[in-house]
Motif scaffolding. Structure first.
Motif, PDB file in Angstrom:
ATOM      1  N   LEU A   1       0.849  -1.184   0.000  1.00  0.00           N
ATOM      2  CA  LEU A   1       0.000   0.000   0.000  1.00  0.00           C
ATOM      3  C   LEU A   1       0.885   1.234   0.000  1.00  0.00           C
ATOM      4  CD1 LEU A   1      -2.791   1.417   0.426  1.00  0.00           C
ATOM      5  CD2 LEU A   1      -2.396   1.189   2.864  1.00  0.00           C
ATOM      6  N   THR A   2       0.704   2.106  -0.997  1.00  0.00           N
ATOM      7  CA  THR A   2       1.507   3.328  -1.041  1.00  0.00           C
ATOM      8  C   THR A   2       0.599   4.532  -1.236  1.00  0.00           C
ATOM      9  OG1 THR A   2       1.769   3.356  -3.439  1.00  0.00           O
ATOM     10  CG2 THR A   2       3.405   2.111  -2.187  1.00  0.00           C
ATOM     11  N   ALA A   3       1.217   5.696  -1.221  1.00  0.00           N
ATOM     12  CA  ALA A   3       0.465   6.930  -1.411  1.00  0.00           C
ATOM     13  C   ALA A   3      -0.215   6.950  -2.781  1.00  0.00           C
ATOM     14  CB  ALA A   3       1.398   8.130  -1.261  1.00  0.00           C
ATOM     15  N   THR A   4       0.355   6.235  -3.737  1.00  0.00           N
ATOM     16  CA  THR A   4      -0.264   6.162  -5.063  1.00  0.00           C
ATOM     17  C   THR A   4      -1.642   5.504  -4.969  1.00  0.00           C
ATOM     18  OG1 THR A   4       1.947   5.481  -5.688  1.00  0.00           O
ATOM     19  CG2 THR A   4       0.339   5.661  -7.445  1.00  0.00           C
ATOM     20  N   ASP A   5      -1.678   4.363  -4.283  1.00  0.00           N
ATOM     21  CA  ASP A   5      -2.952   3.674  -4.115  1.00  0.00           C
ATOM     22  C   ASP A   5      -3.955   4.548  -3.371  1.00  0.00           C
ATOM     23  OD1 ASP A   5      -1.919   1.041  -5.056  1.00  0.00           O
ATOM     24  OD2 ASP A   5      -0.666   1.267  -3.284  1.00  0.00           O
ATOM     25  N   ALA A   6      -3.474   5.172  -2.306  1.00  0.00           N
ATOM     26  CA  ALA A   6      -4.375   5.968  -1.472  1.00  0.00           C
ATOM     27  C   ALA A   6      -4.962   7.128  -2.272  1.00  0.00           C
ATOM     28  CB  ALA A   6      -3.629   6.473  -0.245  1.00  0.00           C
ATOM     29  N   THR A   7      -4.119   7.791  -3.079  1.00  0.00           N
ATOM     30  CA  THR A   7      -4.621   8.916  -3.875  1.00  0.00           C
ATOM     31  C   THR A   7      -5.606   8.429  -4.936  1.00  0.00           C
ATOM     32  OG1 THR A   7      -2.516  10.050  -3.582  1.00  0.00           O
ATOM     33  CG2 THR A   7      -3.954  10.884  -5.303  1.00  0.00           C
TER      34      THR A   7
ATOM     35  N   PHE B   1      -7.415   5.768  -4.888  1.00  0.00           N
ATOM     36  CA  PHE B   1      -8.648   5.328  -4.246  1.00  0.00           C
ATOM     37  C   PHE B   1      -9.501   6.527  -3.855  1.00  0.00           C
ATOM     38  CE2 PHE B   1     -11.293   3.860  -0.745  1.00  0.00           C
ATOM     39  CZ  PHE B   1     -11.827   2.715  -1.293  1.00  0.00           C
ATOM     40  N   SER B   2      -8.814   7.556  -3.337  1.00  0.00           N
ATOM     41  CA  SER B   2      -9.511   8.768  -2.934  1.00  0.00           C
ATOM     42  C   SER B   2     -10.266   9.374  -4.108  1.00  0.00           C
ATOM     43  CB  SER B   2      -8.484   9.757  -2.391  1.00  0.00           C
ATOM     44  OG  SER B   2      -9.112  10.847  -1.803  1.00  0.00           O
ATOM     45  N   LYS B   3      -9.616   9.343  -5.256  1.00  0.00           N
ATOM     46  CA  LYS B   3     -10.239   9.889  -6.468  1.00  0.00           C
ATOM     47  C   LYS B   3     -11.525   9.115  -6.809  1.00  0.00           C
ATOM     48  CE  LYS B   3      -9.978  12.911  -9.614  1.00  0.00           C
ATOM     49  NZ  LYS B   3      -9.942  14.317  -9.193  1.00  0.00           N
TER      50      LYS B   3
ATOM     51  N   VAL C   1     -13.498   7.213  -4.731  1.00  0.00           N
ATOM     52  CA  VAL C   1     -14.604   7.410  -3.784  1.00  0.00           C
ATOM     53  C   VAL C   1     -15.186   8.807  -3.889  1.00  0.00           C
ATOM     54  CG1 VAL C   1     -14.246   5.667  -2.003  1.00  0.00           C
ATOM     55  CG2 VAL C   1     -12.924   7.760  -1.930  1.00  0.00           C
ATOM     56  N   SER C   2     -14.356   9.770  -4.293  1.00  0.00           N
ATOM     57  CA  SER C   2     -14.883  11.133  -4.410  1.00  0.00           C
ATOM     58  C   SER C   2     -15.712  11.322  -5.668  1.00  0.00           C
ATOM     59  CB  SER C   2     -13.737  12.149  -4.443  1.00  0.00           C
ATOM     60  OG  SER C   2     -12.885  11.984  -3.357  1.00  0.00           O
TER      61      SER C   2
ATOM     62  N   GLU D   1      -6.206  -1.837  -9.006  1.00  0.00           N
ATOM     63  CA  GLU D   1      -4.852  -1.500  -9.437  1.00  0.00           C
ATOM     64  C   GLU D   1      -4.786  -0.943 -10.852  1.00  0.00           C
ATOM     65  OE1 GLU D   1      -1.879  -2.407  -7.620  1.00  0.00           O
ATOM     66  OE2 GLU D   1      -3.256  -2.689  -5.932  1.00  0.00           O
TER      67      GLU D   1
ATOM     68  N   TYR E   1       6.289   8.396 -10.987  1.00  0.00           N
ATOM     69  CA  TYR E   1       5.198   8.958 -10.184  1.00  0.00           C
ATOM     70  C   TYR E   1       5.041  10.462 -10.394  1.00  0.00           C
ATOM     71  CZ  TYR E   1       2.887  10.554  -5.845  1.00  0.00           C
ATOM     72  OH  TYR E   1       2.061  11.154  -4.929  1.00  0.00           O
TER      73      TYR E   1
ATOM     74  N   LYS F   1       2.270  12.659 -12.465  1.00  0.00           N
ATOM     75  CA  LYS F   1       1.410  13.657 -11.830  1.00  0.00           C
ATOM     76  C   LYS F   1       1.390  14.956 -12.632  1.00  0.00           C
ATOM     77  CE  LYS F   1       0.618  14.924  -7.751  1.00  0.00           C
ATOM     78  NZ  LYS F   1       0.629  15.370  -6.355  1.00  0.00           N
TER      79      LYS F   1
END
Lengths: 108, 368, 436
Positions: free
Chosen positions: B308-314, B316-318, B320-321, B335, B352, B356
């Motif tokens: 799990l990295t910040a890439t996944d978290a970002t 995923f955030s996108k 759910v939003s 993935e 990365y 971005k």
């Protein structure tokens, strides 16, 4: 040239900078009266911050303002909504608005 | 106050602590420069080096140091044959910079290769359409100006420094140079390290900040001024009467914020910059150099990643939003599908951070 | 300014802009997204196993309050099967923790979780108030942070839990990355972005809020009307002004996503193999995890108890030197006493020697450690009964020491302008960051 009544709220520790009062009703004078130089007609958050600094903030203003905005880390809510959705400093303050400042900087 | 070397009258003070006379100070800087190269590389006589000049103060000092080095007749002679290069027009074309460097080179009686970046752009296909619709891995770079006009100042600054480096490498190859000298001081490198961290380029620090960047086969990029501070730079330029263009612009971007932060901090605790630079020496790129490089910054695409990295978290955030969420996203198909939305071409063609920047470009194109 | 619609297309007006992605959401969609993301972090990061007992490190602040609330919610919603409880540390700071503990107690009632409060007084014999009286305000945050870190481990061991969940948020972690770069702490730089920390044999710590922005935590608490405690530690009024924190907030203003970028940098950077990294082992005294033979907490504690409160401040080599000097001095005194005894032909043969020793020690306050001679001299005790008691327990008293201690106190008392080190150590997140 009428005055503008709004409510200011403070939370998350920001109230510590304002005599520990969490809620207060304030009455802003007409903008032209307070800022004779101003080109604008209506109060925006930008002028409100100056007014607050002059009239409410008694000590350590650097903990609340930075440049012409609030210190990064202090959230501003306009009628409970994130000010980033409402143009931040350029939002025109309306009668009976509730402007809230929440600090994220205070630990706990 | 006496010079700490020769006890004659001191004429300048470094870090509010050390006093030097002009002569000893210059000798000291020349020594630092030579020692930095000597410690790290061995040159044979026929070493052709590309010296990259930008017209700012550090570039003027680099030019002077190189010229001083190669004209020596002692064993300390710098055994390189320099090729001087100035690349103009990355953002705007400013003739005054060109002229200044030209005059500097005339003074030393050396030739300068002055070129405009537009002559390089042919490599990047004129592709205004970009690939906003095609979801393929055939990444195609839009033109430089088109790109920087649609990204934030911070991304622009990051992007341009990558492109500039890419041009240096290309020119070194074309001119058959086996090394490149750039003029970054330790003040600049410490700011660059923090900028790298802040832009998500933590794994690229070794090559971006260290003395030598050996990513590209046959060409080494060297930073021989990495032990010299900006403070020393200013004294050197003043004593040697070196001219330069002042490029101080008050842009609001992450990089300038970091530069200011570091110089403020250095005022109060003078070990800051050297501490940061020492940290850089301990960080490795760690990934094998066999993999494919990022199309923009040449860094390795393969980095070791946790589950799990910040890439996944970002990413995923996108999701759910945006309201597109369904429970299956918590499993594997998340993935491949979604990561590509927020991080186009990530780990395939772009790293990365470049991904971005590219996403920023793409979304801004979509807006217009 | 027209209202912005919620990004999910639910039809309501957005109430906040999410810093991570820039998307605008309404309250309900925000709650759901906020919680689901933490759920994603927990499942994808494999933080818990079904049936685990988990201690939530609770300070009464925004992060731990939101953490407790969300864990409770998610545990019910997704059937994690966790046994959640609250663990609080009472440092003994008048006017600070006693208020926030009231908040924690409210959390306990609101979330129906067990609460365990451990005090420094119980664990170490000293409250922070007492420590500050010794060390002054300059380095007290070192004590507080080191003690708290171990206190959580001890508390978790007492509660017999599988892991400890802490409230570190994305901002905290990014800030720690920056701080470790600035001070060149390569070992912590590598460690600080790990979502789970703890080596074998220790109770792991997990950070479910690792990818959650501070802004969203505060907004969530505000919209959910969660009660949390927000004030500065009375000993560290400037703590949150740590350089790294100020920088991070300025950076976030320009490019909010940079917090995630910084975390990504920390996650992907690696340390050169030739760089020696401290290996973690177990403290030979207290058996808790340590990078040294004797852990920092034990060193600090020994310093306090021996009246050398600065012992654990700074490098361990310095501490070693101080201890050696201290021991050498002790030995010299003992040797001198022994010598005097011999000179005076004081051979007590296992009996208590009173008269001659009194003469010899002459108010020097040295307890004779000679096996043959136990001196029960009238001790010239220091004024502070607390130190008195501890020094007595450790059998360590001497004039010089007392003097230097008093000097320390005056020195610290006089220098009100000394910069507070907590700015670096705990950066306003309740001292937890020292645990990285």
């Amino acid at each position: 040239m009428t005055t503008l009544k709004i409510q200011l709220q403070f939370g998350g520790g920001a109230e510590l900078l304002f005599d520990k009062i969490k809620k207060r009703e304030v009455e802003l004078p007409s903008l032209k009266k307070y800022f004779p130089e101003s080109q604008k007609e209506k109060w925006t958050i930008k002028e409100l911050l100056v007014w607050m600094k002059d009239n409410l903030l008694m000590e350590r203003p650097e903990l609340f303002v930075q440049g012409d905005s609030v210190r990064p880390g202090i959230l501003v809510l306009i009628n409970d909504a994130d000010w980033e959705l409402y143009g931040e400093l350029s939002y025109e303050v309306q009668e009976n608005d509730v402007i809230m400042f929440i600090s994220t900087l205070h630990g706990g | 106050m006496l010079c700490k070397k020769c006890n004659s009258e001191g004429t300048l003070v470094i870090r509010k602590v050390f006093f030097f006379c002009d002569a000893c100070f210059i000798a000291n800087i020349i020594h630092k420069f030579r020692a930095c190269i000597g410690k790290n590389t061995k040159f044979s006589n026929d070493n052709k080096s590309l010296i990259c000049l930008s017209g700012d103060i550090s570039s003027s000092v680099l030019l002077d140091l190189v010229m001083n080095g190669i004209t020596l007749n002692t064993h300390k002679k710098l055994r390189i044959s320099p090729v001087f290069l100035h690349v103009n027009g990355i953002v705007s074309t400013d003739d005054s910079v060109c002229n200044l460097i030209m005059n500097q080179c005339k003074k030393y009686n050396v030739d300068l290769i002055s070129m405009n970046i537009s002559s390089m752009i042919t490599e990047y296909k004129n592709d205004n359409e970009a690939d906003t619709t095609v979801k393929s891995n055939n990444f195609r770079m839009p033109t430089i100006n088109n790109f920087v006009n649609k990204i934030s100042p911070s991304a622009e600054k990051d992007f341009l420094s990558r492109i500039r480096q890419k041009v240096f490498y290309k020119m070194a190859k074309d001119l058959e140079c086996n090394s490149i000298f750039t003029s970054e001081t330790n003040t600049k490198l410490s700011a660059k390290l923090l900028s790298n961290i802040v832009m998500g380029r933590g794994s690229q620090i070794e090559n971006d900040i260290g003395f030598a960047d050996c990513r590209v086969k046959d060409v080494k990029l060297l930073r021989p001024m990495r032990d010299i501070t900006d403070e020393e730079l200013n004294h050197y330029a003043r004593i040697r009467h070196l001219s330069s263009v002042d490029k101080s612009v008050s842009e609001i971007n992450l990089q300038s914020l970091i530069s200011n932060f570091i110089s403020d901090l250095e005022l109060n605790s003078p070990a800051t910059i050297s501490t940061i630079c020492k940290t850089a020496d301990k960080i490795s790129s760690a990934d094998d150099n066999t993999g494919k490089p990022c199309q923009i910054c040449q860094n390795n695409l393969k980095t070791k990643l946790d589950k799990l990295t910040a890439t996944d978290a970002t990413a995923f955030s996108k999701v759910v939003s945006s309201g597109d969420y369904n429970a299956s996203l918590l499993t594997h198909d998340f993935e491949s599908v979604t990561k590509m939305e927020v991080f186009p071409h990530i780990f395939e063609e772009l790293c990365y951070s470049c991904s971005k920047n590219y996403y920023e470009f793409k979304t801004n194109i979509a807006k217009h | 300014m027209p209202a912005v619609p919620c990004k999910t297309g639910c039809g309501k007006n957005a109430m906040l802009k999410r810093p991570k992605t820039g998307d605008a959401l309404c309250k309900e969609c925000f709650f759901w997204a906020f919680e689901t993301e933490i759920h994603f972090t927990i499942t994808k990061g494999e933080l818990f196993k079904p049936g685990d007992s988990v201690a939530v490190a609770a300070s009464g602040g925004k992060d731990s309050t939101v953490l407790a609330h969300v864990l409770k919610t998610l545990n019910n919603r997704y059937n994690y099967g966790l046994d959640l409880m609250l663990l609080s540390i009472d440092e003994g700071i008048t006017g600070y923790r006693d208020d926030s503990l009231e908040t924690v107690k409210r959390n306990r009632d609101d979330y129906e979780m067990n609460l365990k409060i451990l005090s420094y007084k119980d664990l170490y014999g000293w409250t922070m108030d007492e420590i500050v009286a010794q060390i002054g305000r300059k380095n007290n945050c070192t004590f507080c942070g080191v003690f708290r870190r171990q206190a959580l481990d001890r508390g978790a061991a007492m509660l017999n839990v599988k892991c400890i969940a802490t409230g570190h948020n994305a901002d905290d972690i990014a800030e720690t990355v920056l701080m470790n770069v600035l001070r060149g702490d390569i070992a912590r730089l590598k460690r600080c972005t790990a979502i789970t920390t703890g080596s074998e044999g220790t109770i792991p710590r997990v950070k479910p809020l690792k990818y959650t922005y501070e802004k969203e935590i505060v907004m969530y608490a505000h919209y959910k009307k969660l009660v949390y405690f927000s004030t500065e530690c009375v000993f560290a009024p400037n703590a949150y002004r740590g350089h790294a924190r100020a920088l991070l907030k300025d950076l976030e203003k320009i490019r909010p996503s940079c917090i995630m970028d910084i975390i990504y940098s920390g996650e992907t950077l690696s340390v050169k193999e030739e760089v020696s990294m401290p290996t973690l082992r177990v403290c030979s005294r207290c058996k808790f995890v340590s990078s040294q033979e004797v852990c920092k907490a034990c060193v600090l504690l020994e310093g306090l108890n021996k009246g050398l409160p600065k012992l654990g401040i700074g490098k361990s080599s310095k501490a070693k030197k101080m201890l050696e000097e201290y021991n050498a001095k002790q030995k010299a005194e003992i040797d001198k006493l022994n010598y005097e005894f011999k000179k005076n032909n004081c051979v007590s043969k296992g009996k208590i020697c009173k008269s001659k020793c009194n003469n010899v020690s002459n108010g020097k306050n040295d307890e004779c450690n000679d096996n043959n001679c136990k001196c029960s001299t009238e001790l010239n005790l220091p004024v502070n009964p607390k130190i008195n008691k501890l020094l007595e327990e450790y059998g360590l008293l001497d004039d010089n020491q007392e003097q230097s201690l008093n000097q320390d106190l005056t020195k610290n008392g006089n220098s009100g302008l000394e910069e507070n080190t907590c700015a670096g150590a705990c950066g306003g997140i309740d001292g937890f960051s020292i645990a990285f």
